[in-house]
Design a protein around this motif. Structure first.
Motif, PDB file in Angstrom:
ATOM      1  N   SER A 550       0.827  -1.206   0.000  1.00 28.23           N
ATOM      2  CA  SER A 550       0.000   0.000   0.000  1.00 28.23           C
ATOM      3  C   SER A 550       0.860   1.254   0.000  1.00 28.23           C
ATOM      4  CB  SER A 550      -0.925   0.002   1.217  1.00 28.23           C
ATOM      5  OG  SER A 550      -1.743  -1.147   1.220  1.00 28.23           O
ATOM      6  N   LEU A 551       1.917   1.246   0.814  1.00 27.49           N
ATOM      7  CA  LEU A 551       2.812   2.403   0.852  1.00 27.49           C
ATOM      8  C   LEU A 551       3.514   2.583  -0.490  1.00 27.49           C
ATOM      9  CD1 LEU A 551       4.184   4.695   2.332  1.00 27.49           C
ATOM     10  CD2 LEU A 551       5.851   3.063   3.236  1.00 27.49           C
ATOM     11  N   GLY A 552       3.944   1.481  -1.093  1.00 32.63           N
ATOM     12  CA  GLY A 552       4.583   1.571  -2.406  1.00 32.63           C
ATOM     13  C   GLY A 552       3.645   2.128  -3.459  1.00 32.63           C
ATOM     14  N   LEU A 553       2.383   1.697  -3.435  1.00 34.71           N
ATOM     15  CA  LEU A 553       1.401   2.221  -4.386  1.00 34.71           C
ATOM     16  C   LEU A 553       1.197   3.717  -4.182  1.00 34.71           C
ATOM     17  CD1 LEU A 553      -1.311  -0.615  -4.252  1.00 34.71           C
ATOM     18  CD2 LEU A 553       0.286  -0.161  -6.119  1.00 34.71           C
ATOM     19  N   ALA A 554       1.142   4.133  -2.909  1.00 34.89           N
ATOM     20  CA  ALA A 554       0.936   5.554  -2.619  1.00 34.89           C
ATOM     21  C   ALA A 554       2.106   6.394  -3.108  1.00 34.89           C
ATOM     22  CB  ALA A 554       0.729   5.746  -1.117  1.00 34.89           C
ATOM     23  N   ILE A 555       3.330   5.940  -2.862  1.00 35.52           N
ATOM     24  CA  ILE A 555       4.510   6.689  -3.306  1.00 35.52           C
ATOM     25  C   ILE A 555       4.530   6.792  -4.826  1.00 35.52           C
ATOM     26  CG2 ILE A 555       7.030   6.634  -3.443  1.00 35.52           C
ATOM     27  CD1 ILE A 555       7.059   5.402  -0.647  1.00 35.52           C
ATOM     28  N   GLY A 556       4.280   5.673  -5.496  1.00 37.93           N
ATOM     29  CA  GLY A 556       4.286   5.684  -6.958  1.00 37.93           C
ATOM     30  C   GLY A 556       3.192   6.560  -7.526  1.00 37.93           C
ATOM     31  N   LEU A 653      -2.946   0.350   6.154  1.00 32.40           N
ATOM     32  CA  LEU A 653      -3.363  -0.369   4.944  1.00 32.40           C
ATOM     33  C   LEU A 653      -4.424   0.418   4.182  1.00 32.40           C
ATOM     34  CD1 LEU A 653      -3.473  -2.955   3.180  1.00 32.40           C
ATOM     35  CD2 LEU A 653      -5.122  -3.870   4.798  1.00 32.40           C
ATOM     36  N   VAL A 654      -5.441   0.868   4.907  1.00 32.45           N
ATOM     37  CA  VAL A 654      -6.524   1.613   4.262  1.00 32.45           C
ATOM     38  C   VAL A 654      -6.064   3.016   3.874  1.00 32.45           C
ATOM     39  CG1 VAL A 654      -8.841   2.555   4.590  1.00 32.45           C
ATOM     40  CG2 VAL A 654      -8.273   0.287   5.490  1.00 32.45           C
ATOM     41  N   GLY A 655      -5.322   3.662   4.775  1.00 30.80           N
ATOM     42  CA  GLY A 655      -4.890   5.034   4.530  1.00 30.80           C
ATOM     43  C   GLY A 655      -3.975   5.174   3.336  1.00 30.80           C
ATOM     44  N   TYR A 656      -2.953   4.317   3.238  1.00 31.70           N
ATOM     45  CA  TYR A 656      -2.032   4.394   2.107  1.00 31.70           C
ATOM     46  C   TYR A 656      -2.751   4.151   0.784  1.00 31.70           C
ATOM     47  CZ  TYR A 656       1.934   4.324   5.374  1.00 31.70           C
ATOM     48  OH  TYR A 656       2.844   4.633   6.359  1.00 31.70           O
ATOM     49  N   ARG A 657      -3.671   3.200   0.761  1.00 28.52           N
ATOM     50  CA  ARG A 657      -4.390   2.916  -0.494  1.00 28.52           C
ATOM     51  C   ARG A 657      -5.349   4.048  -0.843  1.00 28.52           C
ATOM     52  NH1 ARG A 657      -3.849  -2.548  -2.416  1.00 28.52           N
ATOM     53  NH2 ARG A 657      -2.449  -3.655  -1.005  1.00 28.52           N
ATOM     54  N   LEU A 658      -5.925   4.664   0.162  1.00 30.46           N
ATOM     55  CA  LEU A 658      -6.777   5.815  -0.101  1.00 30.46           C
ATOM     56  C   LEU A 658      -5.959   6.975  -0.666  1.00 30.46           C
ATOM     57  CD1 LEU A 658      -9.569   7.108   0.075  1.00 30.46           C
ATOM     58  CD2 LEU A 658      -9.032   7.791   2.432  1.00 30.46           C
ATOM     59  N   ALA A 663      -4.433  10.233  -5.224  1.00 31.78           N
ATOM     60  CA  ALA A 663      -3.327  10.747  -6.040  1.00 31.78           C
ATOM     61  C   ALA A 663      -3.556  10.454  -7.517  1.00 31.78           C
ATOM     62  CB  ALA A 663      -2.002  10.136  -5.580  1.00 31.78           C
ATOM     63  N   LEU A 664      -4.168   9.312  -7.829  1.00 38.36           N
ATOM     64  CA  LEU A 664      -4.456   8.990  -9.226  1.00 38.36           C
ATOM     65  C   LEU A 664      -5.469   9.955  -9.823  1.00 38.36           C
ATOM     66  CD1 LEU A 664      -4.604   5.081  -9.314  1.00 38.36           C
ATOM     67  CD2 LEU A 664      -2.768   6.585 -10.090  1.00 38.36           C
ATOM     68  N   HIS A 665      -6.326  10.520  -8.984  1.00 38.36           N
ATOM     69  CA  HIS A 665      -7.279  11.515  -9.475  1.00 38.36           C
ATOM     70  C   HIS A 665      -6.564  12.758  -9.990  1.00 38.36           C
ATOM     71  CE1 HIS A 665     -11.420  10.252  -8.959  1.00 38.36           C
ATOM     72  NE2 HIS A 665     -11.081   9.613  -7.857  1.00 38.36           N
TER      73      HIS A 665
END
Length: 670
Positions: A550-556, A653-658, A663-665
């Motif tokens: 989740s953290l990796g997805l958020a950073i990317g 888990l929830v926060g990083y994915r949120l 961020a994708l928006h």
């Protein structure tokens, strides 16, 4: 004068083969058109929402400016700006572009690199944000979600998944873009028609290919890109440099295909950099741009006569496009008399500036005024678009062609097929299994008295499966940025369905490898040998994997740049490693908050809680037993409040994915 009347007046010999008669918004062809259309199978494939609604595109005085940080610029740009240069840190990319293109016509935008061709094409497709002024209409209506569905946009660079075959690429696009009124069989049949018409039958089962392995040819990739847009039977087809990087024969085939598409009643606009003479003569209309300023608009066949009439002619036989590009650069034909170019001894830049001034002045005098009058008297009501008007509100109500669940299923299947080679590759499996075996040998059956080694093994669990999935996840969204922009711009799916399908699709491999890792090293390392402790340890590791991912997805997603994301991930993992509770037991109070941000700290603490209790003892010296809780690495983290730690990881888990989703928006959809 209507578009049909205009074309028939200019080409009386083609009047009987002009545009199809239009009735109630659908194509009603004459007998002569039937003979032509009969050779294009999908043109007869009018099911449900796939009817062709011809569109007349008009654009008037289109101006587009961008900010350039307040830098003043001079030179050629000032010609397009009444000699005032760039004020307030703005740079004019398009300056007063006007034109019109009718169904059945190909409008080509010609000009040097940086002349604004792609910017204008993007504006016509409704994908340009920023300071855009002017008027762009489709059948005298502004851009809308209804019109968006009827526009096919083919970008210059082919954005395709390399591991999918041609047929899979088109089928997945059809399942996402075609409406629910069509069955799955209808959509597949439509794909077969498109494959047959675009000549992709021989490579239908070949992978697209990418930088690391060979796939189909460049021309075939371009036809696949066109095929993705043809699936929706677009009324308006926009192509950005469709012949870029292709040899002359392949370019001829591509443009011949585009010409056939236009002859079916579609409106086609394409940018082109330097076409051959064969390609040039396939265009109906032409816009010639020079540094964002129009210097010609009209029939492509009349361009040379126009420039000859204003004093720019050549006696040398030349490709018309070459002469036009020279003029757009400000280079007069070599046959011109030196006196015609002006009496000055300036440098080349000054000569080019004078030529461009003359061309812009001639355009304003000879073309601009006449063009404005023609656009004012254009009566698009002759086309009788009653059916289109009646469906406008329906199209607005139905923003998406398919349901959220259908989008999720299709995207999940596509993601699994695309990444099956990447996720389950032998090298990655070998990497994890070899590390597990080597670590298992190093910690082979560590006795309880060697508590330092056991705790080190537990910390190794938390570190390896905290950072390994993080680095893998960092690449997820930056690598798919171009695909996400392309498909979201076309309105193929909701961001939420894409996000969930993309993250769920990664779970099989992300959870299978750590499971195998734990099974190997847990029993080899001699950790607590009861099944309950093993299952709990496995669950904690998998939990940590999901949080780390989740953290990796958020950073990317936040950075959307591989180099920047990996740099930030490196710094983050280093901080989490040091503050994880193993290396430093006494962290200074002013910075102790860092360890509470580290998910590896919570994973380490939960694993310790699975292996030890507050009442456990170990042999600290011969014949002397000490409490495990008093051992410094254990004492620094403690063995209490484990449920609270698990809840904190759930919030991460929830926060990083949120954060990743939000961020994708921010990714700009054109």
């Amino acid at each position: 004068m209507s578009c049909v009347e205009e074309r028939e007046a200019e080409n009386p010999q083609k009047a009987t083969n002009g545009l199809p008669d239009l009735e109630q918004g659908s194509v009603k062809t004459t007998e002569s058109r039937n003979a032509t259309v009969g050779s294009y199978p999908w043109m007869q494939f009018n099911i449900g929402s796939l009817h062709l609604y011809p569109v007349t595109l008009k654009f008037e005085e289109v101006v587009y400016k961008v900010k350039v940080g307040g830098h003043q610029q001079t030179g050629l740009w000032s010609l397009c700006m009444d000699g005032s240069g760039i004020e307030s840190g703005e740079k004019t990319i398009l300056n007063g572009i006007t034109g019109m293109v009718c169904p059945g016509e190909i409008l080509a935008m010609l000009g040097p690199s940086g002349s604004g061709k792609t910017t204008l094409l993007t504006a016509l497709g409704g994908r340009l944000s920023g300071k855009l002024s002017g008027k762009i209409t489709y059948n005298s209506q502004p851009f809308s979600s209804c019109m968006k569905r009827r526009i096919g946009f083919v970008a210059q660079h082919d954005v395709l998944y390399p591991h999918l075959t041609v047929a899979e690429t088109l089928v997945f696009a059809a399942l996402l873009r075609l409406p629910n009124t069509l069955t799955h069989a209808d959509k597949v049949e439509h794909v077969e028609h498109v494959i047959a018409e675009l000549g992709l039958g021989r490579c239908r089962n070949s992978m697209i290919g990418g930088p690391l392995f060979r796939g189909i040819s460049g021309g075939e990739k371009k036809r696949v890109s066109i095929g993705q847009e043809m699936l929706i039977n677009p009324s308006l087809l926009l192509l950005d440099e469709p012949t870029s990087g292709l040899d002359s024969t392949t370019a001829q085939r591509i443009l011949s295909t585009v010409k056939r598409l236009a002859s079916g009643g579609r409106t086609v606009v394409t940018t082109i950099h330097q076409p051959s003479s064969r390609l040039y003569h396939m265009f109906d209309k032409l816009i010639l741009l020079s540094q964002g300023c129009p210097i010609y608009y009209g029939q492509a066949s009349n361009a040379l006569d126009y420039f000859s009439s204003i004093g720019f002619s050549t006696s040398v036989t030349i490709n018309p496009a070459d002469l036009l590009l020279d003029l757009a650069h400000g280079i007069a034909p070599d046959s011109m008399d030196a006196a015609d170019q002006g009496d000055f001894n300036g440098d080349m830049e000054e000569k080019q500036k004078l030529v461009r001034e003359n061309l812009i002045s001639a355009y304003d005098k000879n073309i601009a005024t006449r063009l404005k009058v023609e656009l004012c008297i254009l009566d698009v009501n002759n086309y009788n678009y009653k059916k289109e008007a009646s469906t406008k509100n329906v199209a607005k109500a139905e923003q998406w062609c398919t349901s959220w669940w259908q989008q999720f299923k299709v995207l999940l299947r596509r993601g699994l097929k695309e990444r099956r080679h990447e996720a389950f590759n032998r090298l990655r499996i070998f990497q994890v299994i070899s590390v597990a075996l080597l670590a298992g040998l190093l910690w082979w059956h560590s006795p309880i008295s060697h508590i330092q080694d056991r705790i080190a093994l537990i910390f190794f669990f938390s570190v390896f499966w905290g950072f390994f999935p993080l680095y893998n996840a960092v690449f997820t969204f930056p690598q798919e940025r171009s695909m996400l922009i392309k498909e979201r711009s076309s309105g193929m799916y909701r961001l939420s369905s894409y996000f969930l399908a993309r993250t769920v699709g990664d779970l099989p491999m992300e959870l299978a490898l750590p499971t195998a890792f734990v099974i190997i090293i847990y029993w080899m390392g001699g950790l607590k040998p009861d099944p309950t402790s093993f299952i709990l340890s496995l669950l904690v590791v998998l939990y940590s994997v999901l949080v780390s991912q989740s953290l990796g997805l958020a950073i990317g997603a936040i950075l959307m740049d591989v180099k920047q994301a990996t740099t930030l991930a490196s710094v983050t993992t280093l901080v989490f490693l040091i503050a994880g509770g193993y290396y430093i037991q006494q962290i200074p109070p002013f910075i102790i908050w860092l360890k509470y941000l580290s998910f590896s700290f919570y994973c380490y603490k939960l694993l310790l809680g699975v292996q030890f209790t507050e009442d456990d003892y170990y042999e600290c010296s011969k014949g002397v037993f000490c409490k495990v809780l008093d051992f410094p690495p254990v004492k620094s983290v403690g063995l209490t409040h484990l449920w609270m730690d698990a809840c904190i990881m759930a919030l991460m888990l929830v926060g990083y994915r949120l954060v990743a989703y939000l961020a994708l928006h921010r990714v700009q959809v054109r």
